[in-house]
Design a protein around this motif. Structure first.
Motif, short mmCIF file in Angstrom:
data_model
loop_
_atom_site.label_atom_id
_atom_site.label_comp_id
_atom_site.label_asym_id
_atom_site.label_seq_id
_atom_site.Cartn_x
_atom_site.Cartn_y
_atom_site.Cartn_z
N ALA A 2 -2.69 24.16 -17.85
CA ALA A 2 -3.12 25.42 -17.23
C ALA A 2 -4.64 25.44 -17.08
O ALA A 2 -5.18 25.94 -16.08
N ILE A 5 -5.66 23.31 -14.07
CA ILE A 5 -5.37 24.00 -12.80
C ILE A 5 -6.38 25.10 -12.57
O ILE A 5 -6.92 25.27 -11.46
N SER A 38 -2.70 27.20 -6.12
CA SER A 38 -2.26 27.14 -7.52
C SER A 38 -0.91 26.45 -7.63
O SER A 38 -0.69 25.60 -8.51
N ASP A 39 0.02 26.81 -6.72
CA ASP A 39 1.35 26.18 -6.72
C ASP A 39 1.24 24.67 -6.48
O ASP A 39 1.90 23.87 -7.16
N GLU A 41 -1.41 22.71 -6.92
CA GLU A 41 -2.10 22.06 -8.04
C GLU A 41 -1.14 21.84 -9.20
O GLU A 41 -1.15 20.78 -9.83
N TYR A 42 -0.30 22.84 -9.47
CA TYR A 42 0.66 22.70 -10.57
C TYR A 42 1.55 21.48 -10.36
O TYR A 42 1.80 20.70 -11.28
N LYS A 43 2.02 21.29 -9.12
CA LYS A 43 2.97 20.21 -8.83
C LYS A 43 2.34 18.82 -8.97
O LYS A 43 3.02 17.86 -9.31
N GLN A 45 -0.19 18.19 -11.06
CA GLN A 45 -0.78 18.01 -12.40
C GLN A 45 0.29 17.87 -13.48
O GLN A 45 -0.03 17.50 -14.61
N ARG A 46 1.55 18.17 -13.13
CA ARG A 46 2.59 18.13 -14.16
C ARG A 46 2.89 16.68 -14.57
O ARG A 46 2.46 15.73 -13.92
#
Length: 598
Positions: A2, A5, A38-39, A41-43, A45-46
């Motif tokens: 988090a 991101i 944000s969506d 970046e999350y995908k 960075q996971r």
């Protein structure tokens, strides 16, 4: 994660603030961009990473860049590009670097990276991308050529292009395409230097201090590449390819002459050499000084002379090299010239005579391949030379007794001649040929019988064919049989044929669609029959064909005697039977159909 991101979103804020401040985007649009970013970046960075997520990220950023460009144009604002576009480009490059490091072997990903850099990044950055890609994909000559062409044409660096070609040839020392493109590049470089020097001389500038060596201006580097390459890559085809490239450059006449002389000296036993030498006569002017004939008739005579010279070379070639391949080149040339349009009757007749003569000579020497027998027969039939066509067809079937094509051509000649022996010859053909290759003959026999014989005779042929032809080939016959039944006996006959074949698998979707269409063309189109046909079709293809289910639903909705209340049940049956993409396609089509009726 988090925190990472959040940090990356905060890195975007300066560019987003600028976009809002200068009026390119509204506050609501900036909030939407942050949410979407944000969506994305999350995908990426996971822990579990997917290539599609990186591609979607890049595509979103590219769409954003293009939208910014359009809005800049609309309001006429061109400032703050460093803070906005360059920041986005830098971020996209970082995503591409991560993706290409993880999925190194994906050439398409690298190419997407290059396309992006060509449009949005600097030339120095793109040069680094090419270097990184070639370090991993050094086994692909096409990528070396792409990089060298970019260095030469976009970056205007002949030296960098040359170094890339030399490195590529260390990895691929026997790659013809690399040598061809390297040869072309050096000739282009020479032409560029010659033009530069010419411009300087026109402007009366001193070129003494500039580096224009005479050897380079004469194309010596290209000559070295030519000599080295033909020592490594043998064969007339490669030799001709280099000569074709050299002919694009007017200054390289000496080099062209050297390559041409070597071609004739080194590859006399190759049909391609003779073919090239013969065709070259078309480009040589008969008139001194290159003056063009004034009248149409004179031009036709001039073309005729050139073609005669070509044929003289071919005649010498087939004596020196009496092979099937050489005769193939000769006849192909004759046919090309014959099919070329001309208003000159003299030229047309001469070309036809020459073509026929070439066919006859090759046939007499037994050097005519099967496909050229077919070309010869077609030419004779086109000019209504039926007697000679039959002689050639007989000779063709004797030479190629196992060829369906040759028997078909012989039968075609007999049909065009209205011979009484057609049926007998069909029987003879089936006796000579293997059953599994006879489908075209059965179809030809049925089509001929439809025009020449009774319905009973034609139906007997179809039945005989279906007993002889099995498996996938029988599908085509069944479709033809059903079509013939409707043409000759109307719906009643077509339904009878359908009934006789409906359990005779394999069948095609078209077989069922035809009978459905025939039913719908009747004045009293019966819904009970349509249901029967759809149910039988779905029994065979219900698990793969979403369109059949959709058409069945539409029929129940639109037919005067349809039952709309059945549509829900049909829908759920479809959902149970269809699999994967077919089910998704059906749901989408059904939703669109319902939306259209709201």
């Amino acid at each position: 994660m988090a925190e990472i991101i959040q940090e990356r979103i905060e890195d975007r804020l300066p560019e987003l603030e600028q976009l809002e401040r200068i009026g390119l985007f509204s506050h609501a649009e900036i909030k939407a961009i942050i949410k979407k970013a944000s969506d994305l970046e999350y995908k990426i960075q996971r822990r579990a990473l997917f290539k599609e997520d990186f591609i979607n990220y890049v595509q979103y950023e590219i769409n954003l860049l293009e939208l910014i460009q359009r809005r800049r144009t609309r309001i006429g604002y061109s400032f703050k590009k460093d803070e906005i576009e360059n920041s986005i480009v830098h971020r996209v490059q970082g995503v591409f670097r991560r993706a290409s490091a993880k999925w190194k072997d994906d050439v398409q990903l690298w190419l997407s990276y290059i396309v992006f850099c060509k449009k949005w990044a600097t030339k120095a950055q793109l040069s680094k991308v090419f270097s990184a890609m070639l370090a991993i994909h050094s086994n692909k000559p096409a990528l070396w050529i792409m990089a060298a062409k970019w260095e030469m044409e976009d970056r205007l660096s002949s030296e960098s292009a040359r170094q890339l070609f030399l490195r590529a040839l260390r990895f691929h020392p026997e790659c013809p395409k690399l040598y061809q493109e390297y040869f072309r590049m050096e000739l282009m470089h020479t032409e560029k230097l010659r033009k530069e020097k010419e411009e300087f001389e026109k402007a009366k500038m001193d070129v003494g201090n500039l580096d224009y060596p005479e050897e380079i201006l004469k194309g010596e580097l290209a000559r070295i590449i030519y000599r080295n390459s033909v020592n490594i890559i043998k064969g007339a085809e490669f030799h001709v390819s280099l000569l074709t490239i050299a002919q694009l450059f007017d200054f390289a006449k000496d080099l062209q002459r050297e390559i041409y002389d070597d071609l004739q000296a080194l590859h006399t036993d190759d049909p391609l050499t003779w073919d090239y030498v013969a065709r070259r006569e078309l480009e040589i002017e008969s008139q001194p000084g290159g003056e063009q004939p004034a009248t149409k008739q004179a031009r036709a005579v001039e073309v005729g002379r050139k073609e005669e010279r070509c044929c003289a070379v071919y005649e010498e070639a087939v004596k020196t090299l009496p092979t099937e391949a050489m005769w193939k080149c000769y006849i192909t040339f004759c046919l090309e010239r014959f099919t070329k349009k001309t208003s000159s009757q003299f030229l047309r007749e001469k070309r036809l005579e020459r073509t026929m003569m070439a066919f006859r000579k090759a046939h007499e020497l037994r050097l005519l391949p099967e496909f050229q027998y077919k070309q010869w027969i077609e030419l004779l039939l086109h000019h209504n030379f039926l007697k000679e066509a039959l002689e050639v067809a007989v000779a063709g079937t004797e030479s190629f007794r196992d060829s369906v094509t040759m028997w078909q051509m012989k039968l075609q000649v007999l049909i065009d001649s209205e011979s009484p022996d057609v049926a007998v010859l069909f029987e003879e053909a089936f006796a000579h040929l293997k059953a599994q290759i006879c489908l075209p003959l059965w179809i030809s026999w049925a089509e001929w019988s439809e025009g020449a014989k009774s319905q009973e005779d034609t139906e007997a042929i179809f039945k005989k064919a279906l007993s002889a032809v099995k498996g996938a080939d029988s599908v085509t016959l069944k479709d033809k049989y059903l079509d013939w039944a409707y043409r000759s006996g109307g719906y009643k006959k077509a339904r009878a044929v359908f009934k006789s074949l409906q359990e005779s698998r394999p069948l095609s979707v078209d077989f069922f669609r035809k009978i459905i269409q025939f039913e719908k063309e009747q004045e009293s189109c019966k819904m009970v029959n349509l249901r029967e046909y759809y149910e039988r079709a779905l029994r065979e293809f219900g698990s793969v064909d979403s369109d059949l289910w959709m058409d069945y639903i539409k029929e129940e909705l639109n037919h005067p005697l349809g039952r709309p209340e059945n549509c829900g049940q049909i829908y759920w049956r479809a959902m149970k039977m269809l699999q994967g993409e077919s089910a998704e396609a059906f749901v989408a089509k059904h939703a669109m159909h319902q939306a259209g009726h709201l």
